[in-house]
Design an enzyme around this catalytic site. Structure first.
Site, PDB file in Angstrom:
ATOM      1  N   TRP A 109       0.847  -1.198   0.000  1.00  0.00           N
ATOM      2  CA  TRP A 109       0.000   0.000   0.000  1.00  0.00           C
ATOM      3  C   TRP A 109       0.888   1.255   0.000  1.00  0.00           C
ATOM      4  O   TRP A 109       0.563   2.256  -0.634  1.00  0.00           O
ATOM      5  CB  TRP A 109      -0.909   0.001   1.240  1.00  0.00           C
ATOM      6  CG  TRP A 109      -1.727   1.248   1.369  1.00  0.00           C
ATOM      7  CD1 TRP A 109      -2.979   1.470   0.867  1.00  0.00           C
ATOM      8  CD2 TRP A 109      -1.363   2.469   2.035  1.00  0.00           C
ATOM      9  NE1 TRP A 109      -3.399   2.733   1.172  1.00  0.00           N
ATOM     10  CE2 TRP A 109      -2.419   3.369   1.885  1.00  0.00           C
ATOM     11  CE3 TRP A 109      -0.233   2.884   2.736  1.00  0.00           C
ATOM     12  CZ2 TRP A 109      -2.403   4.662   2.412  1.00  0.00           C
ATOM     13  CZ3 TRP A 109      -0.207   4.168   3.256  1.00  0.00           C
ATOM     14  CH2 TRP A 109      -1.285   5.035   3.097  1.00  0.00           C
ATOM     15  N   HIS A 110       2.020   1.177   0.737  1.00  0.00           N
ATOM     16  CA  HIS A 110       2.885   2.350   0.840  1.00  0.00           C
ATOM     17  C   HIS A 110       3.529   2.732  -0.478  1.00  0.00           C
ATOM     18  O   HIS A 110       3.904   3.890  -0.681  1.00  0.00           O
ATOM     19  CB  HIS A 110       3.980   2.118   1.889  1.00  0.00           C
ATOM     20  CG  HIS A 110       3.524   2.415   3.272  1.00  0.00           C
ATOM     21  ND1 HIS A 110       2.858   1.500   4.040  1.00  0.00           N
ATOM     22  CD2 HIS A 110       3.622   3.533   4.031  1.00  0.00           C
ATOM     23  CE1 HIS A 110       2.575   2.049   5.212  1.00  0.00           C
ATOM     24  NE2 HIS A 110       3.017   3.280   5.233  1.00  0.00           N
ATOM     25  N   GLY A 111       3.704   1.781  -1.369  1.00  0.00           N
ATOM     26  CA  GLY A 111       4.313   2.134  -2.641  1.00  0.00           C
ATOM     27  C   GLY A 111       4.403   0.935  -3.562  1.00  0.00           C
ATOM     28  O   GLY A 111       4.542  -0.203  -3.100  1.00  0.00           O
TER      29      GLY A 111
END
Lengths: 81, 396
Positions: B324-326
């Site tokens: 989700w973060h990247g």
């Protein structure tokens, strides 16, 4: 990994001492803020204190932002998510 | 329109001044318009995307609430989830999967793969508002929440500008009722909102941006080749940068919302004073970690189905949290490190009575301090692992 591999190498120069002091100057205040908030159970500095104290804190923060803001703006990191 | 730029201060001032002169319904219309202007300021092409997903979810939720037919409710939920995650997957992960596919093909000896034919731009904040939409539709499906009656109210809940680009991810049962009820001007809360904005600017402009100078110098090699002092300085500078940056952003978002009479959930609670990784995730990006817990970890089974499944659920949650973060493998690895750390901690707690370390007594203070140091050091190192991708994307 290459960068973290540097952990095995020891070297020292005067520049590192300066960098450490710079890091301390800008990280210790945030650490202190956190310690105070943790101890008082506040969300932000002096949240539960009387109004003049909060006004003083606000003015101090404004002064800090004006005088010590970095000369190079960075985009908010989480904006890229 | 970044929060720390003069244009945002002007924008916020104009909105706040106009807002408090209006009645409740016009206030919502004004805020919706302002939020779409704010979003369109980044790139007006993405307004259609957020509007489309808002409309789909609004009508799907109403249709779910109107029927008692289980199969139909499930179908509507699936349609909504497929559309939401479809948008997120297409816009955020398309390039990542194409590049990974091309790399895999190259590894097998196939060259000249057509990966660069289509590059997709990432719409700002899509990860955040998608999670908010998913929380809403799931809550309505589980009958934990009544669907919104007004499209304007729902659209405002999704797009309210202080949280739109980078959270905090608002829970429907917390923010939607605030949107649906009149707000009253409270001078005390207004003043506290101003203080929060100042606190956020201090964290961002003074702490984070100055630490960024040091972290960038260490990571880019301007401090010389990597050695122990350079690695430690770079790693800790980046750890303070990312904390000051994101907690500063959250403070400005919460302060801006407070000026408009809204309350946003706290997103950071002194994370570097955490005594364990589990404690760290209760203090860092709280709106995301509680979302992952409630909409991923618990539906996967949480800790209900035995130890082995608990470890699997922890790892899956953190891997997906990392992704989700990247859209990059470094984030997956970062999630894996945290998942493994949380698993190890859980295993260690079964052997040693670490459970009580979060409340330091005189006898346990020493081990409590060790836990604090260990958790802050391990999270700092994990940040470093993910930061190479961040640095690259920042430069791009």
């Amino acid at each position: 990994m290459t960068f973290l591999g540097g952990l095995r190498i020891w070297a020292w120069s005067a520049e590192y001492g300066l960098a450490l002091r710079f890091l301390a100057v800008f990280s210790v205040p945030l650490m202190l803020l956190d310690l105070i908030n943790e101890r008082r159970g506040d969300e932000y500095l002096l949240e539960t204190s009387w109004v003049p104290a909060r006004v003083a804190i606000g003015m101090a923060m404004m002064a800090f932002v004006t005088l010590f803001a970095a000369n190079q703006l960075n985009a908010f990191i989480y904006f890229r998510f | 329109m970044f929060f720390d730029t003069p244009i945002y201060i002007v924008f916020l001032t104009l909105v706040v001044l106009t807002y408090w002169r209006l009645g409740w319904r016009p206030q919502n219309h004004l805020l919706l318009l302002a939020s779409y202007v704010f979003y369109g300021w980044w790139d007006p092409r993405f307004l259609g995307l957020i509007a489309a997903s808002t409309i789909v979810d609004f009508y799907c939720a109403r249709a779910i609430a109107r029927t008692d037919d289980g199969a139909r409710r499930k179908l509507l939920l699936t349609i909504s989830l497929v559309i939401n995650f479809g948008f997120l997957g297409a816009f955020k992960y398309f390039n990542f999967f194409m590049d990974s596919f091309a790399t895999a093909l190259e590894g097998l000896g196939f060259h000249h793969t057509p990966t660069a034919a289509l590059r997709i731009l990432l719409p700002p904040g899509i990860s955040f508002y998608t999670f908010q939409e998913v929380a809403y539709i799931v809550d309505v499906y589980k009958r934990r929440l009544k669907p919104a009656d007004s499209l304007v109210d729902y659209a405002l809940f999704i797009s309210l500008f202080p949280h739109l680009i980078a959270g905090p991810i608002q829970r429907p049962d917390h923010l939607l009722p605030q949107v649906q009820a009149p707000r009253r001007f409270d001078s005390e809360r207004f003043f506290n909102g101003l203080l929060l904005i100042l606190s956020g600017l201090f964290r961002k402009a003074v702490i984070a941006d100055n630490c960024a100078l040091l972290a960038d110098a260490a990571f880019s090699g301007r401090m010389g080749p990597p050695n122990l002092p350079v690695v430690l300085i770079g790693t800790y500078a980046f750890a303070w940068q990312i904390y000051g940056d994101f907690s500063g952003y959250s403070d400005i978002a919460r302060g801006s919302a407070q000026l408009l009479g809204f309350h946003f959930m706290v997103n950071f609670r002194q994370p570097y004073l955490a005594t364990s990784l589990q404690d760290f995730w209760r203090r860092w990006h709280i709106s995301l970690s509680t979302w992952l817990r409630d909409y991923l970890y618990i539906p996967l089974g949480g800790s209900r189905d035995g130890e082995r499944r608990t470890y699997r659920n922890l790892m899956l949650t953190m891997l997906l949290g990392g992704l989700w973060h990247g859209a990059n493998w470094t984030y997956v690895v970062w999630g894996g490190i945290h998942g493994a750390g949380l698993g190890l901690e859980r295993a260690a707690r079964r052997v040693w009575p670490w459970r009580r370390l979060t409340r330091p007594t005189r006898r346990r203070r020493r081990s409590w301090r060790c836990g604090r140091r260990a958790s802050s050091s391990s999270t700092s190192c994990a940040w470093r692992g993910s930061s190479s991708a961040r640095s690259r994307s920042a430069r791009q």
